[in-house]
Design a protein around this motif. Structure first.
Motif, PDB file in Angstrom:
ATOM      1  N   TYR A   1       0.874  -1.116   0.259  1.00 19.66           N
ATOM      2  CA  TYR A   1      -0.171  -0.198   0.342  1.00 19.66           C
ATOM      3  C   TYR A   1       0.683   1.310   0.138  1.00 19.66           C
ATOM      4  CZ  TYR A   1      -4.085  -3.705   1.079  1.00 19.66           C
ATOM      5  OH  TYR A   1      -4.267  -4.519   1.115  1.00 19.66           O
ATOM      6  N   THR A   2       2.366   1.094   0.649  1.00 16.43           N
ATOM      7  CA  THR A   2       3.067   2.420   0.407  1.00 16.43           C
ATOM      8  C   THR A   2       3.840   2.488  -0.950  1.00 16.43           C
ATOM      9  OG1 THR A   2       3.072   2.026   2.821  1.00 16.43           O
ATOM     10  CG2 THR A   2       5.247   3.340   1.419  1.00 16.43           C
ATOM     11  N   SER A   3       3.651   1.200  -2.515  1.00 15.27           N
ATOM     12  CA  SER A   3       4.243   1.156  -2.974  1.00 15.27           C
ATOM     13  C   SER A   3       3.962   2.102  -4.151  1.00 15.27           C
ATOM     14  CB  SER A   3       5.297   0.050  -3.781  1.00 15.27           C
ATOM     15  OG  SER A   3       3.586  -1.019  -4.168  1.00 15.27           O
ATOM     16  N   TRP A   4       4.083   1.789  -5.696  1.00 10.88           N
ATOM     17  CA  TRP A   4       3.244   2.151  -6.713  1.00 10.88           C
ATOM     18  C   TRP A   4       1.551   1.277  -6.748  1.00 10.88           C
ATOM     19  CZ3 TRP A   4       2.235  -0.682 -11.197  1.00 10.88           C
ATOM     20  CH2 TRP A   4       3.810  -1.497 -10.510  1.00 10.88           C
ATOM     21  N   LYS A   5       1.842   0.585  -6.029  1.00 10.68           N
ATOM     22  CA  LYS A   5       0.763  -1.234  -6.512  1.00 10.68           C
ATOM     23  C   LYS A   5       0.401  -0.417  -5.895  1.00 10.68           C
ATOM     24  CE  LYS A   5       4.640  -4.600  -7.680  1.00 10.68           C
ATOM     25  NZ  LYS A   5       5.175  -6.234  -7.682  1.00 10.68           N
ATOM     26  N   GLY A   6      -0.070   0.764  -4.639  1.00 16.97           N
ATOM     27  CA  GLY A   6      -1.007   0.698  -3.820  1.00 16.97           C
ATOM     28  C   GLY A   6      -1.899   1.557  -4.125  1.00 16.97           C
ATOM     29  N   GLU A   7      -1.205   1.837  -5.233  1.00 15.39           N
ATOM     30  CA  GLU A   7      -2.135   3.762  -6.224  1.00 15.39           C
ATOM     31  C   GLU A   7      -2.513   3.442  -7.110  1.00 15.39           C
ATOM     32  OE1 GLU A   7       0.468   7.239  -5.993  1.00 15.39           O
ATOM     33  OE2 GLU A   7       1.860   5.987  -5.103  1.00 15.39           O
ATOM     34  N   ASN A   8      -4.107   3.595  -7.228  1.00 10.07           N
ATOM     35  CA  ASN A   8      -4.968   2.613  -8.297  1.00 10.07           C
ATOM     36  C   ASN A   8      -3.906   4.144  -9.640  1.00 10.07           C
ATOM     37  OD1 ASN A   8      -6.127   1.630  -6.906  1.00 10.07           O
ATOM     38  ND2 ASN A   8      -8.594   2.829  -6.702  1.00 10.07           N
ATOM     39  N   GLU A   9      -3.571   4.918  -9.353  1.00 10.33           N
ATOM     40  CA  GLU A   9      -3.944   5.739 -10.673  1.00 10.33           C
ATOM     41  C   GLU A   9      -2.489   4.736 -11.137  1.00 10.33           C
ATOM     42  OE1 GLU A   9      -2.822   7.692  -7.676  1.00 10.33           O
ATOM     43  OE2 GLU A   9      -4.999   7.113  -7.456  1.00 10.33           O
ATOM     44  N   LYS A  10      -1.360   4.631 -10.394  1.00  4.67           N
ATOM     45  CA  LYS A  10       0.245   3.602 -10.807  1.00  4.67           C
ATOM     46  C   LYS A  10      -0.715   2.848 -11.392  1.00  4.67           C
ATOM     47  CE  LYS A  10       2.652   7.587  -8.874  1.00  4.67           C
ATOM     48  NZ  LYS A  10       3.644   7.450  -7.522  1.00  4.67           N
ATOM     49  N   SER A  11      -1.008   1.854 -10.819  1.00  2.51           N
ATOM     50  CA  SER A  11      -1.104  -0.125 -11.227  1.00  2.51           C
ATOM     51  C   SER A  11      -2.400  -0.025 -11.392  1.00  2.51           C
ATOM     52  CB  SER A  11      -0.700  -0.408  -9.708  1.00  2.51           C
ATOM     53  OG  SER A  11      -2.183  -0.533  -8.806  1.00  2.51           O
ATOM     54  N   GLY A  12      -3.578   0.732 -11.936  1.00  4.91           N
ATOM     55  CA  GLY A  12      -4.715   0.484 -12.215  1.00  4.91           C
ATOM     56  C   GLY A  12      -6.019  -0.312 -10.669  1.00  4.91           C
ATOM     57  N   GLY A  13      -5.090  -0.586  -9.881  1.00  4.50           N
ATOM     58  CA  GLY A  13      -5.374  -1.154  -8.318  1.00  4.50           C
ATOM     59  C   GLY A  13      -5.823  -2.713  -9.036  1.00  4.50           C
ATOM     60  N   ILE A  14      -6.692  -3.309  -7.974  1.00  4.68           N
ATOM     61  CA  ILE A  14      -6.003  -4.963  -7.853  1.00  4.68           C
ATOM     62  C   ILE A  14      -6.526  -5.670  -9.160  1.00  4.68           C
ATOM     63  CG2 ILE A  14      -5.489  -4.647  -5.449  1.00  4.68           C
ATOM     64  CD1 ILE A  14      -7.868  -7.474  -5.071  1.00  4.68           C
ATOM     65  N   ALA A  15      -7.493  -5.373  -9.674  1.00  2.00           N
ATOM     66  CA  ALA A  15      -8.269  -6.266 -10.622  1.00  2.00           C
ATOM     67  C   ALA A  15      -7.780  -5.390 -12.423  1.00  2.00           C
ATOM     68  CB  ALA A  15      -9.554  -5.850 -10.854  1.00  2.00           C
ATOM     69  N   THR A  16      -6.953  -4.543 -11.957  1.00  2.92           N
ATOM     70  CA  THR A  16      -6.011  -3.953 -13.153  1.00  2.92           C
ATOM     71  C   THR A  16      -4.311  -4.898 -12.897  1.00  2.92           C
ATOM     72  OG1 THR A  16      -7.070  -2.065 -13.221  1.00  2.92           O
ATOM     73  CG2 THR A  16      -4.771  -2.193 -14.280  1.00  2.92           C
ATOM     74  N   ASN A  17      -3.952  -5.120 -11.847  1.00  5.50           N
ATOM     75  CA  ASN A  17      -2.635  -4.967 -11.805  1.00  5.50           C
ATOM     76  C   ASN A  17      -2.281  -7.036 -11.431  1.00  5.50           C
ATOM     77  OD1 ASN A  17       0.253  -4.477 -11.361  1.00  5.50           O
ATOM     78  ND2 ASN A  17      -0.143  -5.130  -8.921  1.00  5.50           N
ATOM     79  N   ILE A  18      -3.659  -7.691 -10.731  1.00  2.74           N
ATOM     80  CA  ILE A  18      -3.657  -8.995 -10.925  1.00  2.74           C
ATOM     81  C   ILE A  18      -4.113  -9.675 -11.582  1.00  2.74           C
ATOM     82  CG2 ILE A  18      -4.003 -10.547  -9.020  1.00  2.74           C
ATOM     83  CD1 ILE A  18      -2.279  -8.560  -7.016  1.00  2.74           C
ATOM     84  N   GLY A  19      -5.840  -8.822 -11.469  1.00  2.00           N
ATOM     85  CA  GLY A  19      -6.742  -9.324 -12.800  1.00  2.00           C
ATOM     86  C   GLY A  19      -6.763  -9.374 -13.743  1.00  2.00           C
ATOM     87  N   VAL A  20      -5.528  -8.884 -14.399  1.00  2.00           N
ATOM     88  CA  VAL A  20      -5.810  -8.291 -16.058  1.00  2.00           C
ATOM     89  C   VAL A  20      -5.097  -9.947 -16.416  1.00  2.00           C
ATOM     90  CG1 VAL A  20      -3.223  -8.138 -15.996  1.00  2.00           C
ATOM     91  CG2 VAL A  20      -4.406  -7.018 -18.060  1.00  2.00           C
TER      92      VAL A  20
END
Ligand code: NAD
Length: 321
Positions: free
Chosen positions: A167-186
């Motif tokens: 949650y501190t990294s870029w992965k926890g920021e929706n604008e940078k990772s897209g959120g978990i559905a984008t980052n992991i679900g894709v």
């Protein structure tokens, strides 16, 4: 032997690209990362030049070109929101590009890249490694062999565990990772559409910092999906085995387990690309459209069509009130 440059060399996924470059008999010539903890390069390409500043990296690639040593491929392992800029860098330098998933965050980014790809007469390839997973290929064959009007009922469950650092990294920021559905679900949306056809309707039941769930109605499947990065969501019998990740597709009464073999597919992806068969921008587009839609969808809450795990109590964000 092809010459590679790599962007995002200090990150988690970069060593798999370095290994794939090596395994396929090619070499890494130069790498970039803002962060200089890149001793891992020694395990693969100790002679590679390394830069922490984009401008110096750019100058170096240009210098090599002037010396007649064109970079053949730029591999991109940077955060999701930087992919399109880094892809343009590769294309402008006359290289083909191999980019991590998701290729880009928004459909219009992909369209722009297709134009630039044409202008430079170079190709952009995306890592869609599940399409190369032997069990996934086998499942696709089974589906293709079944009567064309058959529609499958599927539960997709992907449970993994990420600590508070996420949650501190870029992965926890929706604008940078897209959120978990984008980052992991894709990965999974791409796989499902590849096997069961295009989306007819998508409903998102919930989408929080640590989980997302919805119903995907595809041409040939009705998929209740649930993704989580919260260890607590993993069932006890899985935790007892020591596992921190669980991936499953329940297809009717058949369990299709593909927890194994997921992380060893980068070399296979590189072989596929170098054989001229890689997945291009148009292959990645359907999943980019879908993750964009899921990211921006209004959540409906539970409506009786949800994945059973969507009924679990929600967790508080570790940092936000
Ligand atoms: P990471 O945060 O561990 O690594 C990203 C790296 O990029 C970091 O070292 C960071 O310092 C560097 N970076 C950030 N900004 C930069 C810039 N402007 N220029 C150069 N370097 C920069 O992340 P990761 O987990 O390695 O993910 C990287 C990419 O790989 C993401 O797109 C992610 O979605 C993807 N990924 C794919 C898989 C897979 O199974 N295919 C698995 C994990 C991650």
């Amino acid at each position: 032997m092809k010459d590679f440059a790599l962007i995002g060399a200090a990150g988690y996924i970069a060593p798999r690209h370095m290994k794939a470059i090596k395994d396929t008999g090619n070499q890494l010539v130069a790498a970039l990362d803002k962060f200089d903890s890149v001793g891992i390069i020694d395990s693969y390409f100790p002679q590679a030049d390394f830069f922490t500043e984009y401008e110096r990296f750019d100058r170096h690639i240009e210098k090599l070109k002037r010396q007649g040593r064109d970079i053949d491929y730029v591999s991109i392992c940077s955060p999701n929101y930087l992919h399109d800029a880094h892809i343009r860098f590769g294309l402008r330098h006359g290289a083909d590009v191999i980019c991590e998933k998701p290729l880009v965050l928004n459909p219009w980014n992909a369209t722009a890249l297709q134009e630039i790809e044409k202008e430079h007469n170079k190709k952009v390839y995306c890592i869609l490694q599940l399409r190369l997973h032997p069990s996934v290929i086998e499942l696709k064959k089974q589906v293709e062999a079944a009567p064309s009007d058959k529609v499958w009922d599927i539960d997709l469950t992907y449970l993994t565990s990420r600590g508070h650092w996420y949650y501190t990294s870029w992965k926890g920021e929706n604008e940078k990772s897209g959120g978990i559905a984008t980052n992991i679900g894709v990965h999974f949306y791409d796989m499902l559409m590849w096997i069961f056809g295009p989306v007819q309707k998508s409903t998102v039941h919930l989408h929080t910092h640590d989980r997302a769930s919805g119903l995907l109605e595809l041409e040939r499947a009705r998929v209740r999906w649930f993704l989580s990065i919260n260890y607590e969501v993993i069932p006890e019998h899985i935790k007892e085995t020591g596992a921190r990740t669980y991936r499953s597709l329940q297809i009717g009464d058949q369990e299709f387990e593909f927890s194994g073999g997921f992380t060893e597919l980068h070399t296979r992806s590189y072989e596929h690309i170098l054989d001229g068969e890689g997945f291009g921008i148009s292959d990645a587009t359907a999943a980019i459209h879908l993750v964009h839609e899921i990211r921006n969808a209004e959540t409906t809450g539970l409506d009786g069509n949800e994945h059973p795990l969507a009924r679990l109590p929600l967790a508080k964000h570790p940092f936000k009130k």
